[in-house]
Design a protein around this motif. Structure first.
Motif, PDB file in Angstrom:
ATOM      1  N   THR A   1     -47.758 -40.214  34.817  1.00  0.00           N
ATOM      2  CA  THR A   1     -47.433 -39.856  36.824  1.00  0.00           C
ATOM      3  C   THR A   1     -47.372 -38.915  36.427  1.00  0.00           C
ATOM      4  N   LEU A   2     -48.551 -38.542  37.415  1.00  0.00           N
ATOM      5  CA  LEU A   2     -48.468 -36.651  38.246  1.00  0.00           C
ATOM      6  C   LEU A   2     -47.588 -36.896  39.294  1.00  0.00           C
ATOM      7  N   SER A   3     -47.373 -35.212  39.925  1.00  0.00           N
ATOM      8  CA  SER A   3     -47.041 -35.256  41.098  1.00  0.00           C
ATOM      9  C   SER A   3     -48.014 -34.868  42.505  1.00  0.00           C
ATOM     10  N   GLU A   4     -47.761 -35.701  43.431  1.00  0.00           N
ATOM     11  CA  GLU A   4     -48.132 -35.131  44.626  1.00  0.00           C
ATOM     12  C   GLU A   4     -47.462 -34.279  45.673  1.00  0.00           C
ATOM     13  N   GLN A   5     -46.679 -34.812  45.440  1.00  0.00           N
ATOM     14  CA  GLN A   5     -45.423 -33.739  46.277  1.00  0.00           C
ATOM     15  C   GLN A   5     -45.949 -32.365  45.120  1.00  0.00           C
ATOM     16  N   GLN A   6     -45.254 -31.458  43.744  1.00  0.00           N
ATOM     17  CA  GLN A   6     -46.636 -30.162  43.800  1.00  0.00           C
ATOM     18  C   GLN A   6     -47.807 -30.065  44.981  1.00  0.00           C
ATOM     19  N   LEU A   7     -48.358 -30.728  44.728  1.00  0.00           N
ATOM     20  CA  LEU A   7     -49.799 -30.378  45.615  1.00  0.00           C
ATOM     21  C   LEU A   7     -49.610 -29.836  47.322  1.00  0.00           C
ATOM     22  N   ILE A   8     -48.307 -30.785  47.492  1.00  0.00           N
ATOM     23  CA  ILE A   8     -48.013 -31.433  49.297  1.00  0.00           C
ATOM     24  C   ILE A   8     -47.404 -29.503  49.727  1.00  0.00           C
TER      25      ILE A   8
END
Length: 280
Positions: free
Chosen positions: A111-118
């Protein structure tokens, strides 16, 4: 009350392959819904010079149905925070596509991080909570040499300060365009991996509850989802695309939706798409 009346009239007519229902969007006007739960931003520069070069499959070898969830390449929405703010659909679609190809290549679903892109994808033209473009998300991941796991960079639901000290849990080497408005290309592409698809959503789309959706296409692309398979309905034999959405399990069929496939009607919503796949 207006939404409820529309839903009751639609379902009572009984002349469609899908049903509408009340959900968490039922107290929103159409304008409120579009402003809060879509987020596609068309870039001013060319998107990509590469068209998908995956090895084509013989049509006779293409399976009658496919569900990447059953192959272990799709994370469940219950393990994720639901999209909470304006314009975040592009991050969820980007991440779901990379999660898929990473599992296919490594055998491990991370499971990867959407928050990093945000927080961090600020130089490609994407705007965090203000919307973005899938190809730009891929460019960030390539330039950053990967994306962190959800555990290392958890989803908070607000824009924050970029933390670049986290270790990448998955990497990609590039991305390619899938030929727009070609269901044959979509069929070939999704047999290789889950892919990101931009579609057009409207008021009827938000009310979807179950069945094979065959609503009319609206005027412009405004939302990112992830294409994770296809099949044929046991109810009426309708062919469909299977998509994963970012609106949470309280919407539709546990955050998934079936869109009509192979209808032969160019005005259908399912033809209004722009698609990308990522290379490991």
């Amino acid at each position: 009350m207006e939404n409820l009346q529309y839903i009751e009239n639609f379902n009572n007519a009984g002349n469609k392959s899908y049903k509408l229902g009340l959900n968490k969007f039922s107290e929103l006007t159409t304008e409120e819904f579009i402003n809060s739960y879509t987020g596609l931003r068309i870039p001013s520069l060319p998107k990509s010079s590469k068209v998908a070069s995956f090895s084509p499959l013989n049509r006779d070898d293409v399976p009658a149905s496919l569900d990447w969830r059953q192959k272990g390449a799709v994370t469940a929405m219950c393990f994720k925070m639901t999209e909470l703010f304006t314009g975040s659909c592009w991050e969820f679609s980007t991440v779901a596509t990379v999660e898929g190809i990473n599992q296919i290549k490594t055998g491990t679903l991370t499971t990867l991080s959407e928050q990093q892109l945000i927080d961090c994808d600020t130089d490609t033209g994407n705007e965090g909570c203000g919307g973005g473009w899938m190809g730009n998300g891929f460019k960030y991941i390539i330039g950053n040499k990967g994306l962190a796991s959800e555990a290392d960079y958890p989803y908070r639901g607000i824009e924050g300060t970029c933390s670049i000290s986290v270790t990448a849990a998955a990497q990609i080497s590039g991305y390619e365009d899938v030929l727009a408005n070609s269901e044959e290309q979509l069929l070939q592409a999704v047999n290789n991996q889950p892919i990101s698809v931009a579609i057009c959503v409207d008021d009827e789309f938000k009310r979807y509850e179950s069945g094979v959706f065959s609503g009319q296409c609206c005027t412009e692309l405004n939302h990112w989802v992830t294409l994770i398979g296809y099949g044929t309905s046991d109810d009426d034999g309708s062919k469909y695309w299977l998509i994963k959405n970012s609106w949470g399990e309280q919407w539709s069929e546990s955050a998934n939706m079936r869109l009509l496939r192979d209808s032969g009607a160019p005005e259908g919503l399912w033809y209004c798409h722009e698609s990308f796949l990522s290379n490991y």
